[in-house]
Scaffold this active site. Structure first.
Site, PDB file in Angstrom:
ATOM      1  N   CYS A 114       0.761  -1.028   0.043  1.00 45.75           N
ATOM      2  CA  CYS A 114       0.053  -0.057  -0.078  1.00 45.75           C
ATOM      3  C   CYS A 114       0.909   1.183   0.021  1.00 45.75           C
ATOM      4  O   CYS A 114       0.527   2.188  -0.715  1.00 45.75           O
ATOM      5  CB  CYS A 114      -1.061   0.133   1.152  1.00 45.75           C
ATOM      6  SG  CYS A 114      -0.039  -0.340   2.835  1.00 45.75           S
TER       7      CYS A 114
ATOM      8  N   HIS B  51      -2.507   6.673   4.277  1.00 49.45           N
ATOM      9  CA  HIS B  51      -1.000   6.795   4.668  1.00 49.45           C
ATOM     10  C   HIS B  51      -0.521   7.823   3.972  1.00 49.45           C
ATOM     11  O   HIS B  51      -0.970   8.508   2.880  1.00 49.45           O
ATOM     12  CB  HIS B  51      -0.340   5.509   3.924  1.00 49.45           C
ATOM     13  CG  HIS B  51      -0.697   4.272   4.148  1.00 49.45           C
ATOM     14  ND1 HIS B  51      -1.517   3.919   5.260  1.00 49.45           N
ATOM     15  CD2 HIS B  51      -0.281   3.004   3.805  1.00 49.45           C
ATOM     16  CE1 HIS B  51      -1.371   2.759   5.794  1.00 49.45           C
ATOM     17  NE2 HIS B  51      -0.792   2.136   4.757  1.00 49.45           N
TER      18      HIS B  51
END
Length: 343
Positions: free
Chosen positions: A130, A242
């Site tokens: 990710c 993130h």
């Protein structure tokens, strides 16, 4: 003509997000099958305005399935993906099980779409980590313009990257702080509520963690093996999204204004970069959005040809489910699923 699509791991965070995005983007599927482990059989999951009953992944017949979106974990994928691929179904795997296999392409469609041609060796395509996915989306157009020599990345990764258990732990610990209950560490090595943890995945011999190694290895595989990469990966008390502070050294000159213009035109990128209070993106704003957001673009005065950028993205979407669907769309666009049906 529509396709038959299977979602393996349909009851997890990423599996549910895959189902949602398939419906949102009107993927040309005539039939969608939700699969999971035996203990989840019979559960219901949403697919657009439909409800699907979960079937058992083990023993399922994939002979008439065109593509399987796999989000059932590395050990399951290692066992099941070759078996599924042998039945002619193309597997797009979200785990780390196949990312470093030379016979399995690792794909971010905005970055290296042509690598998809290698899928036929094993009928498996890997989805990147990710944190790497959003990073390379931002780096690719800059690399094409000025050629990147070295990057230094510090990640600030949300607890959803550790799955539902990670999200539950942040919620439960935060609540415990306010009501003065005992705090338990189950998923994370230290308390995550109101704290940061510079440790994601296992430690390696050189002192790096596996997460940091993944960023290095995957960036090299997808973007350029000559780029030097160093990373510090940190878990932060954020539920979704993130963030990354990225320092980039280029071979050729590039200004912050040039980088801003390049990134504004780049696929998958959205520049929000005003030099004023709030003129940047945080993970809170990225949640639920498909874009990779780029802010704080500025020149590094300590380097020749250096830039700093701030990169934020919803890790459950671009970092996982969305990228998987985009790979499936690329298979459709290039006619590979039609070849499967013809065979």
């Amino acid at each position: 003509m529509g396709y038959k699509v299977a979602i393996a791991g349909a009851t997890g965070n990423v599996g549910r997000e895959m189902l949602s995005i398939l419906a949102e983007r009107n993927f040309p599927a005539d039939q969608v099958v939700a699969l999971a482990s035996r203990r989840s059989v019979g559960q219901e999951v949403s697919y657009g305005d439909k409800t699907l009953k979960v079937k058992n992944l083990e023993g399922f017949d994939f002979s008439d399935v065109d593509v399987c979106l796999m989000s059932a974990g590395g050990s399951v994928s290692k066992e099941m993906s070759p078996k599924i691929g042998a039945q002619g179904c193309i597997v797009i795997d979200n785990s780390s099980a196949w990312r470093y296999d030379q016979d399995v392409p690792l794909i971010v469609p905005e970055v290296n779409p042509d690598a998809i041609e290698g899928y036929s060796k094993k009928n498996i395509i890997a989805n990147p980590n990710c944190s790497t996915a959003q990073l390379v989306v931002a780096l690719k157009p800059l690399h094409d313009h000025a050629k990147i020599k070295r990057i230094v990345v510090s990640t600030y990764q949300s607890v959803s990257g550790a799955g539902k258990d990670g999200m539950d732990e942040l919620f439960e610990q935060s609540r415990a702080v306010f009501v003065a209950d005992p705090i338990e560490n189950k998923k994370f090595t230290k308390r995550i509520a109101f704290n940061v943890i510079p440790h994601i995945d296992v430690f390696m011999e050189d002192g790096s963690t596996k997460e940091e190694w993944k960023v290095m290895a995957e960036t090299k595989k997808m973007l350029d093996p000559k780029i030097k990469v160093t990373c510090t990966a940190v878990r932060v008390p954020v539920f979704v999204g993130h963030s990354e502070a990225v320092n980039i050294e280029f071979e050729n000159p590039i200004t912050a204004d040039e980088a801003r213009d390049i990134l504004r035109e780049a696929p998958g990128c959205l520049v929000i970069d005003k030099r004023e209070d709030g003129g940047y993106v945080t993970p809170l704003e990225s949640a639920g959005d498909d874009a990779t957001f780029i802010s704080r673009i500025r020149e590094d005065q300590t380097l020749d040809n250096g830039l700093n950028i701030w990169v934020v993205s919803d890790n459950l979407r671009k970092g996982a489910a969305l990228n998987t669907i985009q790979i499936a769309e690329l298979l459709v666009e290039r006619g590979y699923l039609d070849k499967r049906q013809a065979a």
